[in-house]
Scaffold this motif. Sequence first.
Motif, PDB file in Angstrom:
ATOM      1  N   VAL A 176       0.843  -1.199   0.000  1.00  0.00           N
ATOM      2  CA  VAL A 176       0.000   0.000   0.000  1.00  0.00           C
ATOM      3  C   VAL A 176       0.881   1.253   0.000  1.00  0.00           C
ATOM      4  N   ILE A 177       1.958   1.223   0.801  1.00  0.00           N
ATOM      5  CA  ILE A 177       2.846   2.394   0.896  1.00  0.00           C
ATOM      6  C   ILE A 177       3.463   2.701  -0.471  1.00  0.00           C
ATOM      7  N   VAL A 178       4.033   1.670  -1.066  1.00  0.00           N
ATOM      8  CA  VAL A 178       4.760   1.944  -2.314  1.00  0.00           C
ATOM      9  C   VAL A 178       3.809   2.335  -3.445  1.00  0.00           C
ATOM     10  N   ARG A 179       2.624   1.738  -3.434  1.00  0.00           N
ATOM     11  CA  ARG A 179       1.670   2.112  -4.503  1.00  0.00           C
ATOM     12  C   ARG A 179       1.207   3.546  -4.332  1.00  0.00           C
ATOM     13  N   ALA A 180       0.916   3.939  -3.065  1.00  0.00           N
ATOM     14  CA  ALA A 180       0.438   5.297  -2.807  1.00  0.00           C
ATOM     15  C   ALA A 180       1.521   6.314  -3.202  1.00  0.00           C
ATOM     16  N   SER A 187       6.081   5.299  13.355  1.00  0.00           N
ATOM     17  CA  SER A 187       5.458   6.042  12.255  1.00  0.00           C
ATOM     18  C   SER A 187       5.808   5.461  10.885  1.00  0.00           C
ATOM     19  N   VAL A 188       4.766   5.335  10.067  1.00  0.00           N
ATOM     20  CA  VAL A 188       4.974   4.855   8.715  1.00  0.00           C
ATOM     21  C   VAL A 188       5.858   5.838   7.929  1.00  0.00           C
ATOM     22  N   PHE A 189       5.753   7.131   8.276  1.00  0.00           N
ATOM     23  CA  PHE A 189       6.516   8.156   7.538  1.00  0.00           C
ATOM     24  C   PHE A 189       8.018   8.066   7.805  1.00  0.00           C
ATOM     25  N   ARG A 190       8.362   7.366   8.863  1.00  0.00           N
ATOM     26  CA  ARG A 190       9.783   7.213   9.172  1.00  0.00           C
ATOM     27  C   ARG A 190      10.272   5.813   8.836  1.00  0.00           C
ATOM     28  N   SER A 191       9.381   5.010   8.293  1.00  0.00           N
ATOM     29  CA  SER A 191       9.784   3.637   7.984  1.00  0.00           C
ATOM     30  C   SER A 191      10.732   3.617   6.793  1.00  0.00           C
ATOM     31  N   ALA A 192      11.511   2.578   6.735  1.00  0.00           N
ATOM     32  CA  ALA A 192      12.486   2.439   5.657  1.00  0.00           C
ATOM     33  C   ALA A 192      11.764   2.412   4.308  1.00  0.00           C
ATOM     34  N   THR A 193      10.642   1.687   4.270  1.00  0.00           N
ATOM     35  CA  THR A 193       9.895   1.580   3.024  1.00  0.00           C
ATOM     36  C   THR A 193       9.495   2.965   2.516  1.00  0.00           C
ATOM     37  N   GLN A 204      12.641   5.138   1.553  1.00  0.00           N
ATOM     38  CA  GLN A 204      13.326   4.680   0.350  1.00  0.00           C
ATOM     39  C   GLN A 204      12.520   4.957  -0.926  1.00  0.00           C
ATOM     40  N   ASN A 205      11.206   5.064  -0.758  1.00  0.00           N
ATOM     41  CA  ASN A 205      10.362   5.206  -1.946  1.00  0.00           C
ATOM     42  C   ASN A 205       9.709   6.587  -2.059  1.00  0.00           C
ATOM     43  N   GLN A 206      10.131   7.494  -1.169  1.00  0.00           N
ATOM     44  CA  GLN A 206       9.488   8.805  -1.138  1.00  0.00           C
ATOM     45  C   GLN A 206       9.907   9.642  -2.358  1.00  0.00           C
ATOM     46  N   PRO A 207       8.956  10.030  -3.236  1.00  0.00           N
ATOM     47  CA  PRO A 207       9.318  10.846  -4.401  1.00  0.00           C
ATOM     48  C   PRO A 207       9.615  12.284  -3.947  1.00  0.00           C
TER      49      PRO A 207
END
Lengths: 880, 364
Positions: free
Chosen positions: B53-57, B82-88, B91-94
């Motif tokens: 869900v994180i990477v798709r969003a 926090s999800v906002f601080r997660s590695a996923t 790493q995928n934050q545009p």
Amino acid sequence: MRVHRLIVRSFRGVTEADLTFDPNGVTIVEGPNEVGKSSVAEAIHLILEYPDSSRAQAVTDVVPVGLDQGPEVVLEMTAGPYRFTYSKRWRTRPETTLAIHEPRPEQLAGRDAHDRAETVLAEVADAPLWKALRIEQGEELAQASFDTAPSLSRALDAAVGGDDEFAGDREDDLWTRIVAERERYWTATGKRRGERAELAANLATAESEVAEIEGRLQELASDAEEVARLDAELNDLRDRLEGRRADARKLEAEWNEVSERRQQVAILEAELQGATSRHEKLAAEDTDRKAKVSRLSEHQKSLSELEIQRADSQPARTRAETLNAEAEAALSEAEARFESAESDRAESIADRDLHIDRLNLELLTERHERVTQAQRDLGEAEEALEGLEVDDVVLASIEEASVALKTAEAVAAAGATRVEVSGLAEVRLDIDGEPVELRKGATEQRVVDRNLEIVIPAVSRITIRPGTESRSIADDLRLAREHLDERCANAGVDSVDAARQGARARREAYAQKETALSTIKRDLRDLTPEVLADKVERLRERVTEHERQRNSLRALPADLQAAEVVVGKAEQCLTESRTTQKERREAAQDAIRRLENLRLGDATLDARIEQEKNTLNAVEEDLAQTRGARSDDTLKRELDESETAKTLAEEHLRSAADDLAAADPDSLELRRKNAHDVVERSEKTIAERSDRRRELTIKLELVGEEGLGHSLDEARTRQSHLAREHERVEARAAAAALIFSTFERHRDEARKRYVAPFRERIEKLGRIVFGPGLEIELDDDLRIARRTLGGTTLPFDQLSVGAREQLGIISRLACAQIVSSEGGAPVIFDDALGWSDPTRLERMGAVIASAQGDCQVIILTCTPGRYESVGAATVITLPQ
Amino acid sequence: MTRHFLDEDAQPRFSAARIDAIRTIGQAAADAGAGFVVVCGDVFETNHIERRVIVRALEAMGAAGTTFYLLPGNHDPLDASSVFRSATFEQNQPGNVIVLDRPGVWETDHGVELVAAPWSSKRPLADLVSQAAHELPSDGTIRVAVGHGGVDVLSPDPDDPALIRLADLEASVGDGRVHYVALGDKHSTTPVGATGRIWYSGAPEATDYRETDPGNVLLVGLDDAGGVQVERRPVGTWRFLQEDFEFSGAADVDRVSDWLTGLPDKDRTIVKLALVGSLALREKAQLDAVLEHHTDLLAALETWERRSELVVVPDEGDLSELHLAGYARAAVEELRGDAGGSGETALIARDALALLYRLGGAPS
């Protein structure tokens, strides 16, 4: 169902029989067994069951023997709304026809007829009831079971409710499905089936899964909160840590200052220690020096005293040496005299002993000679005794034999025949084979005690035969002579005189032996002759030796007594010289002891003087050496200086120590340490909190990647699906259980409703037979379970055979009566009631008769009398 | 986002619709020439969202081009998990996705300042928006406050310390320190107060039956003169419908059938029916057939026949279909009596009659 008419042809033994039955009453068919009254029941059975083409054994059984004719049955009956005539012929020219008269006429033949008949019967008739109401001959008197007979149920239901709708096949079918439906969810004992339990377990698992994930999420949330809390705490801790570090640093600086002071004190302490030590060393040396000087003078004094003592002892020793020499001379003289006296005494004793030995030698020699003589005498006597065998006893027996001979001779001389041969010339005769030289004038006498043959060679043979008496006397004489001869021979003598002489010689020799033995014994005493001889020899040698060794200058005392006197004198002289010698030895010993004491005293003094000189030298040398190192003046000066230095050091130290104490180093130490610990502890707490925070952060990071939220959604979905399924199944199970229990209850209630009138009818009929007190109890299958009569209740099985048979018939009749209005079936008895006594039989007749008008009863019997008491009955007698 | 009443066919579509909504929003922003998009909290349903869900969003937001400002809310607070601080996420934050991860003023490329009030825990102890907007100067700078949570005037729990005080907000708006307040939390699009500048935009895609007006975004225009235009734009494609029906006869079954048949976009519509009233066995069988048919058509159809007040009682007609007599008839009568009552016994008795109806071989 009613049977109106039955025609059988070529049926087993029956050629033809045409029977018409009372449709609403009792018909009794009489006929012997061979005629086949049982064939009536059989025929009805066959026509209803078997098509005309059947090859069944049941059909074969009824084919008449030896006839080319198939068995044939025609049955006219009513069943429900139908009335029809049904006929069948099997095997030979098989044929089936069915003519339905009511309600609509129909005519069928062949297979169609059979099928139509089956349809009609299936529609209205009730096969189980038909079977139940029959009692065949020889059949066990089991009770009929009406439970499976819907006709009965229906009829009973009708009788009770009057409703025209009754439970039937449709309901039974539904009931079966209800039971099956219930069994899908419940066991026979009402427990949940495994599938439901499994579903519940799965649901529980899903629920616990949800709870578990929720728990984990909860934990994560609390972890996240803890991280926030830890952050706040860490900030606070770090702020405070700075202040604590500053405190610690300040205390550390103070501590350093105090440490310097402490060091100073330590230095001063060391200095004081040095001064004290130097002072103590010099003081010790001073003391030592004084002691040495004092020792020197002591030793000098002691030496001069010893030397004086030594000079004083000389005169006493000279005196003692003179006395000693005198005493020794006197002792030597006394010893010489003692030795001479001793020698005198020894010689006198030797002389006395010589005298004693001489006397002994004389005595022993005499004894020895006596013994030798006696031994010789003994030898002679024993030798004599050896040859003399005639003792007093032997002599006596010879004497006795001699007297006997003399007596016999006297008798012979008087009575016996005697032959006297007197030689006229010298002749040689042979008397009794014994050659005898008979000189001239000589006479040879013989007592003739037996045939005596005297042969004069070349001349004649004279035989003298004694008479009887003569022979006996001669025998006696001969025997006496032989007796005497024999005894003499035994004694080794040739005559009685010789025997007497021998006996005397023997007595003398014996006396000689005794005398010799007595002498030997007396002179030998405890010795042997050899020992005695030896003693004599040795004594003689000793005497000789004595005489040879003796000092020939001395006169030998005359005798033993004189020798004893000389010995006495020598002894006295010896005693006196011994006393003198002893006294002088003691005097000499005293003298020498005194002298030795004086000598020892001088030697001791000499040694002490020498030792004292050595010690004195050493002390002098030591003192000189010490003084060489540090003179007495120097020592005194240095000692004073060191004392002053020590006092000064003490003052310095005291002042520094006071300074240190003023800084309170102990408290400072504690405070400094505490400040340090506080910092350390804060750092540790911060480290711990940081670790915990890191740990939580890592955990949160890791778990965050798992997507627990998604898992929870999935688990909830699963739980929700299962919960719905579980709810659905449980609802269905509850519904099934409810239907089952409701239907079961109503079914049982309905059955109970049937039971009452049925029981009443049985009791009503039964009272005719058993009396007014009869009560019965029916079980679930409508069978009689117990009968009560006269207050006594018995289970059906325990009733008598007759009672069971009667009740079996009564229950069938009761059933038939109740069912009759709805159809039912005829009650057929094949020779029943065989077990009933006449009274009961009569009453059973009344019972059977009561069926008249209500239902059809057909009784088949070969004993017509048994049913005489059935009042209203149509009787058909089968043709022979 | 998972919904337990969705089957394995509907669930992926339902989830995919949430990602599609992001694209739609991006398109709407581009069409309107919007400077940026603010998402006022609850960007994600939980901090423990699955990676996909994180990477798709993020992928969808990145593709949109417009800058997305994401505010942590109560579902996804900026705490240690926090999800906002997660590695996923990191790493995928545009580049065009910015997390408002500290409270206070954020400059944008358009001269507009954002006043962010992110949640750092699930239970804040103060009105975060007021805190963030505290002591802002009234210097003519255009400011948009971005907040999350309940507003005191709408909340049933006045003691919650985290409630946003409308009076403070309106004061800030009145002073010209803040020109628009974008709020998140409520799923329905809702204006707050009388200023016309304080709004809950609502969820861009429906999530539950309770929502009255979900599936919208708000296009907000602010001009230098201080004017504001708020335009509601639907972006959602799914609907949650809850409908009550009363039953008294066969006509009511037809009514349900007609209503269901008339629904548009059935494969994206989730329906929950509350059924009240009583039905004969035969009618109930008809109703079941209708519901079964629409269960296949709709994304989901929930019915509550057991726990609603839908009483299924066999009538004379039902019984005569069974043709029962004797004890069986008496048993059915007893069950009918029970079914006419209330409570658990009546429920079971109704089920029992329905079951009996089936066992009796009656047409269903």
